[in-house]
Design a protein around this motif. Structure first.
Motif, PDB file in Angstrom:
ATOM      1  N   ALA A 128      11.455  -8.252   4.145  1.00  0.00           N
ATOM      2  CA  ALA A 128      12.435  -8.496   5.401  1.00  0.00           C
ATOM      3  C   ALA A 128      12.605  -9.983   5.830  1.00  0.00           C
ATOM      4  O   ALA A 128      13.410 -10.420   6.361  1.00  0.00           O
ATOM      5  CB  ALA A 128      11.459  -7.996   6.549  1.00  0.00           C
ATOM      6  N   LEU A 129      11.510 -10.739   5.481  1.00  0.00           N
ATOM      7  CA  LEU A 129      11.336 -12.238   5.674  1.00  0.00           C
ATOM      8  C   LEU A 129      12.409 -13.105   5.067  1.00  0.00           C
ATOM      9  O   LEU A 129      13.174 -13.984   5.265  1.00  0.00           O
ATOM     10  CB  LEU A 129       9.958 -12.837   5.633  1.00  0.00           C
ATOM     11  N   VAL A 130      12.391 -12.531   3.625  1.00  0.00           N
ATOM     12  CA  VAL A 130      13.297 -13.272   2.709  1.00  0.00           C
ATOM     13  C   VAL A 130      14.962 -12.960   3.101  1.00  0.00           C
ATOM     14  O   VAL A 130      15.628 -13.725   3.121  1.00  0.00           O
ATOM     15  CB  VAL A 130      12.945 -12.805   1.198  1.00  0.00           C
ATOM     16  N   ASP A 131      15.282 -11.528   3.365  1.00  0.00           N
ATOM     17  CA  ASP A 131      16.493 -10.901   3.712  1.00  0.00           C
ATOM     18  C   ASP A 131      16.956 -11.486   4.825  1.00  0.00           C
ATOM     19  O   ASP A 131      18.223 -11.859   5.039  1.00  0.00           O
ATOM     20  CB  ASP A 131      16.510  -9.453   3.767  1.00  0.00           C
TER      21      ASP A 131
ATOM     22  N   LYS B 288       6.227 -17.717  14.178  1.00  0.00           N
ATOM     23  CA  LYS B 288       6.216 -16.574  14.593  1.00  0.00           C
ATOM     24  C   LYS B 288       7.457 -15.738  15.287  1.00  0.00           C
ATOM     25  O   LYS B 288       7.722 -14.513  14.903  1.00  0.00           O
ATOM     26  CB  LYS B 288       5.099 -16.144  15.870  1.00  0.00           C
ATOM     27  N   VAL B 289       8.057 -16.587  15.928  1.00  0.00           N
ATOM     28  CA  VAL B 289       9.174 -15.852  16.636  1.00  0.00           C
ATOM     29  C   VAL B 289      10.324 -15.553  15.558  1.00  0.00           C
ATOM     30  O   VAL B 289      10.812 -14.568  15.589  1.00  0.00           O
ATOM     31  CB  VAL B 289       9.952 -17.024  17.700  1.00  0.00           C
ATOM     32  N   ASP B 290      10.544 -16.557  14.559  1.00  0.00           N
ATOM     33  CA  ASP B 290      11.494 -16.347  13.531  1.00  0.00           C
ATOM     34  C   ASP B 290      11.489 -15.158  12.790  1.00  0.00           C
ATOM     35  O   ASP B 290      12.091 -14.289  12.304  1.00  0.00           O
ATOM     36  CB  ASP B 290      11.895 -17.628  12.736  1.00  0.00           C
ATOM     37  N   ALA B 291      10.101 -15.206  12.504  1.00  0.00           N
ATOM     38  CA  ALA B 291       9.303 -14.145  11.572  1.00  0.00           C
ATOM     39  C   ALA B 291       9.511 -12.884  12.185  1.00  0.00           C
ATOM     40  O   ALA B 291      10.194 -11.799  11.886  1.00  0.00           O
ATOM     41  CB  ALA B 291       7.909 -14.345  11.349  1.00  0.00           C
ATOM     42  N   ALA B 292       9.188 -12.778  13.527  1.00  0.00           N
ATOM     43  CA  ALA B 292       9.340 -11.459  14.394  1.00  0.00           C
ATOM     44  C   ALA B 292      10.814 -10.850  14.438  1.00  0.00           C
ATOM     45  O   ALA B 292      11.052  -9.757  14.232  1.00  0.00           O
ATOM     46  CB  ALA B 292       8.920 -11.759  15.903  1.00  0.00           C
TER      47      ALA B 292
ATOM     48  N   GLU C 154      14.452  -6.686  12.464  1.00  0.00           N
ATOM     49  CA  GLU C 154      15.670  -6.116  11.740  1.00  0.00           C
ATOM     50  C   GLU C 154      15.415  -4.910  10.766  1.00  0.00           C
ATOM     51  O   GLU C 154      16.226  -4.118  10.549  1.00  0.00           O
ATOM     52  CB  GLU C 154      16.383  -7.129  11.058  1.00  0.00           C
ATOM     53  N   ALA C 155      14.183  -4.940  10.247  1.00  0.00           N
ATOM     54  CA  ALA C 155      13.678  -4.162   9.136  1.00  0.00           C
ATOM     55  C   ALA C 155      13.008  -3.029   9.444  1.00  0.00           C
ATOM     56  O   ALA C 155      12.688  -2.027   8.853  1.00  0.00           O
ATOM     57  CB  ALA C 155      12.764  -4.746   8.315  1.00  0.00           C
ATOM     58  N   LEU C 156      12.934  -2.754  11.082  1.00  0.00           N
ATOM     59  CA  LEU C 156      12.133  -1.666  11.783  1.00  0.00           C
ATOM     60  C   LEU C 156      13.137  -0.394  11.428  1.00  0.00           C
ATOM     61  O   LEU C 156      14.168  -0.416  11.692  1.00  0.00           O
ATOM     62  CB  LEU C 156      11.701  -1.943  12.941  1.00  0.00           C
ATOM     63  N   THR C 157      12.290   0.612  11.339  1.00  0.00           N
ATOM     64  CA  THR C 157      12.951   1.899  11.621  1.00  0.00           C
ATOM     65  C   THR C 157      12.169   2.526  12.530  1.00  0.00           C
ATOM     66  O   THR C 157      10.861   2.388  12.790  1.00  0.00           O
ATOM     67  CB  THR C 157      12.693   2.930  10.009  1.00  0.00           C
ATOM     68  N   PRO C 158      12.530   3.934  12.812  1.00  0.00           N
ATOM     69  CA  PRO C 158      11.561   4.725  13.728  1.00  0.00           C
ATOM     70  C   PRO C 158      10.218   5.022  13.174  1.00  0.00           C
ATOM     71  O   PRO C 158       9.297   5.130  13.894  1.00  0.00           O
ATOM     72  CB  PRO C 158      12.415   5.963  14.008  1.00  0.00           C
ATOM     73  N   GLU C 159      10.061   5.405  11.733  1.00  0.00           N
ATOM     74  CA  GLU C 159       8.855   5.798  11.261  1.00  0.00           C
ATOM     75  C   GLU C 159       7.915   4.307  11.327  1.00  0.00           C
ATOM     76  O   GLU C 159       6.694   4.331  11.652  1.00  0.00           O
ATOM     77  CB  GLU C 159       8.950   6.087   9.941  1.00  0.00           C
ATOM     78  N   ARG C 160       8.484   3.373  10.940  1.00  0.00           N
ATOM     79  CA  ARG C 160       7.696   2.023  10.889  1.00  0.00           C
ATOM     80  C   ARG C 160       7.256   1.492  12.292  1.00  0.00           C
ATOM     81  O   ARG C 160       6.203   1.102  12.356  1.00  0.00           O
ATOM     82  CB  ARG C 160       8.606   0.807  10.104  1.00  0.00           C
TER      83      ARG C 160
END
Length: 539
Positions: A466-469, A504-508, A513-519
């Protein structure tokens, strides 16, 4: 004289209130919670003729038709000049020294006509039941700028120009100006063309009126009465080159600034200036300038605003926050000194939304705000619909400055906090309860911090991808930092440390963007907070 206390009860749109008015009063709140209604009721009490009251008030203004609508205002700091129009209306306090003036309006549904009301406006401790006369209403010096103001803002008997000129002392020149007006009226009345005009008017009107009228039934003169006010028909113009332009022809913003400036200058004739949304038509820079003017010494201001720039210029002690139920909140007298100590640390424009929210979620910084907002979205929890706002503190240590303002001794919205484990002690202790009544009910603790939690929720490899993408880093850079050959080998702990070290902010933002309801549901502290928030919103 100044207003020091206002009470309103049984109004259809305002919860019963009892407000202490300090130097000024700034009323904030969401739309449609009754803020403007407070100004309207004060305007009826202090600045409206008796006939105007019956035109404005209806049975629908009463919450309970069986009970009266009552509006009270208490004036203090009376000068000798203020006392003169109130020979029998001023009261003495229990200390036998303090003077005050109590005026009340009582509105009741008419028992014989369901469409009308009976209105009583009087001085309850005066020993008589007379309504305030015109001179007494003028002495109140109440001036009201509605939110629905236009070009007419500069016109009328109570316009800023008229109010300012009423305070002018012409001194020895007044007698000369009066003589000039008398002379003007005499010349005008004796003019042959004017006489012929009046004759034609009389002839024409006689055709439609029930009786015959003649030229002698009319006169033409200046609308200014030299015996009472030689400045009655005088106004102010702006010079633009060779032209003189009326203030009514200026832009909306200029008229707005001019009206507030002129009223502010008119101390004595404008004791209290009430303004509904002074920010209307004003650029943010002009809002700050206007706020500097309004928050200064001089006449008292009662302001309804949605502008954080205006709120910021006033003291916390002067703020009244109206919640979604129409209840008013202000800092109590006993807590003012504590609030003032933290004011310099945390009294900023971004607090406006927090003062008027139903729920406030306090987080340590921007990165936490990004994750909380993203998790809520993935779990289907609409923070705006619930009346919740996320406030980042720029460090866990700032909590001690914000809690007095927003906690139960301050403006009192429901507070929830998200904090890292190492910083949690002071947050938990601030709520003054047993740990089991605070943790996971009011304060939610990330283990060990939020970076650890969200990388475990996603797993090391997924978080790294997610950080790379997201463009936060290159794959080779994160592999080198973690000391591994492939992304599949990266641990959550390594990714969490990488996020802390690199931003932290850019990483967050990339993780969000990579979150799903399950995650999202696996980020424990945030999920627990949002579930409690959702439950509280149902109550």
């Amino acid at each position: 004289m100044r207003l020091s206390k206002v009470e309103i009860s049984n109004h259809s749109r305002i919860q019963d209130l009892n407000l202490a008015l300090r130097r000024h009063a700034v009323i904030v709140g969401a739309n449609d919670v009754g803020k403007s209604s407070i100004l309207r009721m004060l305007n009826l009490l202090l600045g409206t003729s008796t006939s105007g009251l019956y035109q404005a008030l209806k049975p629908s203004d009463l919450r309970d038709r069986e009970q009266p609508l009552v509006v009270n205002a208490l004036w203090t700091d009376l000068t000798e000049e203020n006392r003169r129009p109130f020979p029998s209306e001023i009261s003495i306090g229990d200390d036998h020294v303090t003077e005050y003036l109590w005026v009340q309006m009582r509105v009741e549904a008419d028992s014989e006509d369901e469409e009308t009301v009976t209105i009583r406006r009087w001085f309850p401790e005066s020993g008589h039941e007379r309504t305030p006369n015109r001179e007494q209403l003028e002495e109140f010096g109440w001036r009201y700028l509605r939110a629905t103001r236009g070009a007419s803002i500069m016109d009328g008997a109570h316009s800023p120009v008229r109010t300012l000129l009423a305070a002018a002392d012409l001194g020895s020149n007044e007698e000369g100006l009066t003589a000039l007006l008398d002379q003007f009226n005499e010349k005008l009345a004796g003019n042959e063309s004017v006489s012929e005009l009046l004759d034609r008017v009389a002839t024409h009107l006689s055709r439609s009126m029930p009786r015959t009228v003649s030229q002698d039934d009319f006169s033409v003169r200046s609308v200014t009465d030299p015996s009472s006010d030689v400045l009655q028909d005088v106004t102010i113009f702006l010079n633009r080159g060779d032209d003189q332009v009326s203030l009514t022809e200026q832009s909306d913003g200029v008229r707005q600034l001019m009206s507030m400036t002129l009223f502010d200058l008119a101390e004595g004739t404008a004791n209290v200036l009430a303004i509904d949304e002074p920010e209307i038509h004003l650029h943010p820079t002009s809002q700050r300038t206007a706020a500097d003017l309004l928050s200064g010494d001089g006449n008292q201001k009662i302001i309804v605003t949605h502008s954080p720039y205006i709120l910021h210029r006033f003291e916390p002690s002067e703020v009244v926050a109206v919640d979604r139920h129409g209840r008013c909140h202000q800092v109590g007298e006993a807590k003012l000194s504590k609030i003032e100590k933290v004011r310099a640390h945390w009294w900023s424009p971004r607090l406006l939304e927090a003062l008027t929210a139903r729920f406030v979620i306090l987080v340590e910084g921007d990165a936490d705000r990004v994750i909380v907002t993203a998790v809520a979205e993935n779990l289907g929890i609409d923070l705006d619909r619930l009346g919740a706002v996320v406030v980042e503190l720029d460090g866990a240590d700032k909590f001690r400055n914000v809690f007095p303002l927003l906690g139960p001794d301050g403006f009192g919205p429901t507070l929830l906090g998200l904090v890292d484990q190492n910083e949690s002690g002071s947050w938990v202790n601030a709520f003054k309860g047993k740990r089991h009544t605070v943790v996971d009910k009011k304060v939610f603790i990330s283990d060990v911090d939020l970076e650890d939690e969200y990388t475990r929720a996603l797993s090391g490899p997924i978080a790294a991808k997610a950080l790379v993408d997201g463009g936060f880093c290159r794959e080779q850079g994160i592999l080198q930092a973690a000391g591994v050959a492939t992304l599949d080998e990266i641990t959550p702990e390594a990714i969490a440390q990488f996020c802390r070290d690199k931003g932290k902010v850019d990483a967050a933002s990339c993780i969000a963007e990579a979150l799903t309801p399950e995650r999202a549901g696996k980020i424990g502290s945030v999920t627990r907070l949002l579930r409690i928030l959702d439950d509280l919103s149902q109550q």
